[in-house]
Enzyme design. Structure first.
Site, PDB file in Angstrom:
ATOM      1  N   PHE A 282       0.943  -1.057  -0.114  1.00 20.08           N
ATOM      2  CA  PHE A 282       0.124  -0.041   0.082  1.00 20.08           C
ATOM      3  C   PHE A 282       0.748   1.467  -0.148  1.00 20.08           C
ATOM      4  O   PHE A 282       0.625   2.327  -0.897  1.00 20.08           O
ATOM      5  CB  PHE A 282      -0.951  -0.029   1.214  1.00 20.08           C
ATOM      6  CG  PHE A 282      -1.697  -1.167   1.426  1.00 20.08           C
ATOM      7  CD1 PHE A 282      -2.255  -1.875   0.388  1.00 20.08           C
ATOM      8  CD2 PHE A 282      -2.019  -1.712   2.610  1.00 20.08           C
ATOM      9  CE1 PHE A 282      -3.006  -3.046   0.531  1.00 20.08           C
ATOM     10  CE2 PHE A 282      -2.736  -2.684   2.785  1.00 20.08           C
ATOM     11  CZ  PHE A 282      -3.325  -3.554   1.648  1.00 20.08           C
ATOM     12  N   GLU A 531       0.599   0.765  10.802  1.00 24.02           N
ATOM     13  CA  GLU A 531      -0.867   0.464  10.888  1.00 24.02           C
ATOM     14  C   GLU A 531      -1.571   1.895  11.429  1.00 24.02           C
ATOM     15  O   GLU A 531      -2.594   2.034  11.965  1.00 24.02           O
ATOM     16  CB  GLU A 531      -1.204  -0.617  11.658  1.00 24.02           C
ATOM     17  CG  GLU A 531      -0.715  -1.840  11.426  1.00 24.02           C
ATOM     18  CD  GLU A 531      -1.419  -2.481  10.157  1.00 24.02           C
ATOM     19  OE1 GLU A 531      -2.402  -1.797   9.593  1.00 24.02           O
ATOM     20  OE2 GLU A 531      -1.018  -3.298   9.657  1.00 24.02           O
ATOM     21  N   GLU A 535       0.053   9.820  15.853  1.00 23.35           N
ATOM     22  CA  GLU A 535      -0.651  11.121  15.546  1.00 23.35           C
ATOM     23  C   GLU A 535      -1.945  10.922  14.532  1.00 23.35           C
ATOM     24  O   GLU A 535      -3.000  11.579  14.753  1.00 23.35           O
ATOM     25  CB  GLU A 535       0.189  12.212  15.123  1.00 23.35           C
ATOM     26  CG  GLU A 535       1.480  12.609  15.808  1.00 23.35           C
ATOM     27  CD  GLU A 535       2.561  11.587  16.053  1.00 23.35           C
ATOM     28  OE1 GLU A 535       3.308  11.589  16.850  1.00 23.35           O
ATOM     29  OE2 GLU A 535       2.537  10.511  15.272  1.00 23.35           O
TER      30      GLU A 535
END
Length: 551
Positions: A282, A531, A535
């Site tokens: 990703f 993951e 923040e």
């Protein structure tokens, strides 16, 4: 009324008082970021510190409530022992103290109530009798010392789940990790070695890769709570063992929830039995969490195949993987999320000599501090071919939505890995504190050492129960994106805090590579980043809470 029942009443009253306080907290933040009745993006960014404070405060309450639920179940079952009562008092005293005094979002960022104009409300919270009792009599030196005296004699907080199958799952994987993972993990880490394939195969035989895949497709169909137990216990041996299942979890959920019947029939049984190992592709250079900026391009050629061009980074276990779930842009004319699609891309498993043998695909290893057992890679695609049937669900433009549906499970699983790492740090810290002697007595006899361990253990219980609570919501089919984010946010902080404290207990030896705790420190650090960095996680939680309020 028994002493335990009194604890539960006091804890319940304290949680109720915190809920009232957080309603004021949320209102204060909402006023800061609202313009003409709507949340303003610029104000959200300008007031980010206070917005994130809301996420942390709400996570703290959720942890208190989950811990109270744990205590109630243990009391009702007659399992609530002295160490459980002590840890509840220590944990409630500490977290209530943070709410009224200052919430730590990182080592150097502490948000105090007066920053939101809530100093008086915080003082009122502290004066509530149940809250005051925990503040003054909860996290005390005596309670911490007694808890560690019990722990030194082998006592541990209640972990039964009132389900024989789940308790058996925990027992089985704890034994496997202790026998097949923990004794070798440090050698593998120092040698920067992949987890041996024979160990991966043993994990496959135990069902690690098919825990949440339905029985119709060869999986165990046990759900997210079982997945948490497996991930926690394997990660207690080594985070990389716990993380091997993450990619199968993501791929299994992506395909199971979004795939065509043919895609499910082809891939899910192979993922479940471990005959193929997937990886998630990703992240891109310079985009990080901004998935809307994904640039890797896939287009159909005349033969019906997809041709992929672009670059990805931080791809875990990429060389050894057989399958990639890949986020690509199939419609360059549609900016943002709308042009994104998910491909299921088969690849050839690489070797040390030739890690990426497929035409159009190359990669390089990223050297890292920890989390080494699967290795991280950058990938370059130059005409890499994917089957025409590889479009997930057979529909373009759905990639972002498909991925978002997996984040709940992935973040719950990451929280469980963090709990396992936190346990490993506690185990190592306590063992060293018992074995190492200074001034003719064990380190555990010194209050600053036992204090650290007591808070490590109390926070582990609280983060664990928050994680299990999120998993239970998911298993019921309920939306739990906020709960999953909270579990990941807190568990990652606890893992890092525990690892840091365990190194401190070891003193200079903790800094030596030969000691296992040095590895645990390196492994723990990544949990606050992948993951969804802390923040980003806080932003997602806060926005969700504020939307609930406006809704």
């Amino acid at each position: 009324m028994s002493e335990n029942e009194k604890f539960l009443l006091a804890a319940g009253a304290a949680c109720s008082a915190v809920r009232d306080f957080l309603a004021q907290y949320r209102e204060a933040v909402s006023e800061l970021i609202t313009d003409a009745g709507r949340a303003d993006t610029k104000l959200l960014e300008r007031e980010q510190r206070k917005v994130h404070a809301l996420a942390w405060a709400s996570t703290t309450l959720a942890a208190l409530e989950a811990t109270l639920d744990w205590a109630r179940r243990a009391v009702e079952a007659g399992r609530f022992g002295e160490i459980d009562a002590l840890l509840l008092q220590v944990g409630f005293g500490e977290y209530l103290g943070q709410l009224v005094g200052g919430l730590s979002m990182s080592q150097s960022e502490v948000v105090r109530p007066h920053e939101l104009g809530l100093a008086q409300q915080a003082a009122a919270l502290a004066s509530v009798p149940s809250v005051d009792a925990f503040l003054t009599k909860g996290n005390t030196a005596g309670n911490r010392a007694r808890a560690m005296a019990l722990a030194a004699d082998g006592a541990r907080p209640d972990e039964a789940l009132d389900d024989d199958t789940l308790d058996l799952v925990r027992s089985q994987f704890r034994a496997f990790a202790a026998e097949r993972i923990a004794p070798h993990a440090h050698r593998w880490h120092l040698g920067d070695e992949l987890i041996p394939l024979e160990v991966v195969q043993e994990m496959a035989q135990l069902g690690v890769f098919g825990i949440c895949i339905g029985e119709d497709f060869g999986g165990l169909g046990l759900g997210k709570l079982a997945m948490c137990l497996v991930s926690e216990e394997l990660s207690r041996g080594w985070i990389c063992a716990g993380s091997l299942g993450t990619r199968s979890e993501i791929a299994g959920e992506l395909i199971g929830a979004n795939g065509t019947p043919e895609q499910k029939a082809r891939w899910l049984p192979k993922i479940a039995d471990g005959s193929i190992l997937p990886t998630a592709v990703f992240t891109e250079p310079d985009t990080g969490s901004d998935l809307a900026s994904v640039r890797t391009r896939a287009r159909r050629n005349a033969g019906g195949y997809w041709e992929v061009h672009g670059a990805k980074t931080w791809i875990t276990h990429a060389a050894r993987a057989d399958l990639m779930t890949m986020m690509v842009r199939t419609d360059p004319g549609t900016p943002g999320y709308g042009g994104l699609s998910m491909l299921i891309a088969e690849k050839t498993r690489g070797t040390d000599v030739d890690p990426f043998p497929d035409p159009g695909l190359s990669g390089g290893e990223i050297e890292v501090l920890g989390y080494r057992g699967m290795k991280e890679y950058t990938l370059s695609f130059d005409g890499f071919r994917v089957s025409g049937e590889g479009l997930l669900g057979g529909e373009e433009g759905q990639g972002f939505k498909q991925l978002m549906r997996t984040f709940e499970g992935a973040r719950i699983q990451t929280a469980a890995r963090a709990i396992g790492v936190g346990w490993n740090a506690f185990d190592l810290g306590l063992r060293y504190a018992l074995e190492r002697k200074q001034f003719a007595k064990p380190l555990l006899a010194f209050p600053r050492v036992s204090d650290k361990l007591a808070l490590m253990l109390a926070e582990l219980v609280m983060a664990r129960e928050l994680t299990y609570s999120a998993a239970r919501h998911k298993d019921k089919g309920e939306r739990c994106d906020i709960e999953a984010g909270m579990a990941k946010l807190l568990a990652a902080r606890v893992a890092w805090s525990n690892a840091d404290n365990a190194v401190q207990i070891h003193g200079g030896n903790g800094y030596a590579l030969e000691y296992e705790v040095s590895r645990v420190l390196c492994d723990a650090r990544i949990l606050n980043i992948f993951e969804g960095a802390a923040e980003i996680q806080a932003q997602v939680i806060a926005r969700g809470l504020l939307q609930e309020q406006r809704g």
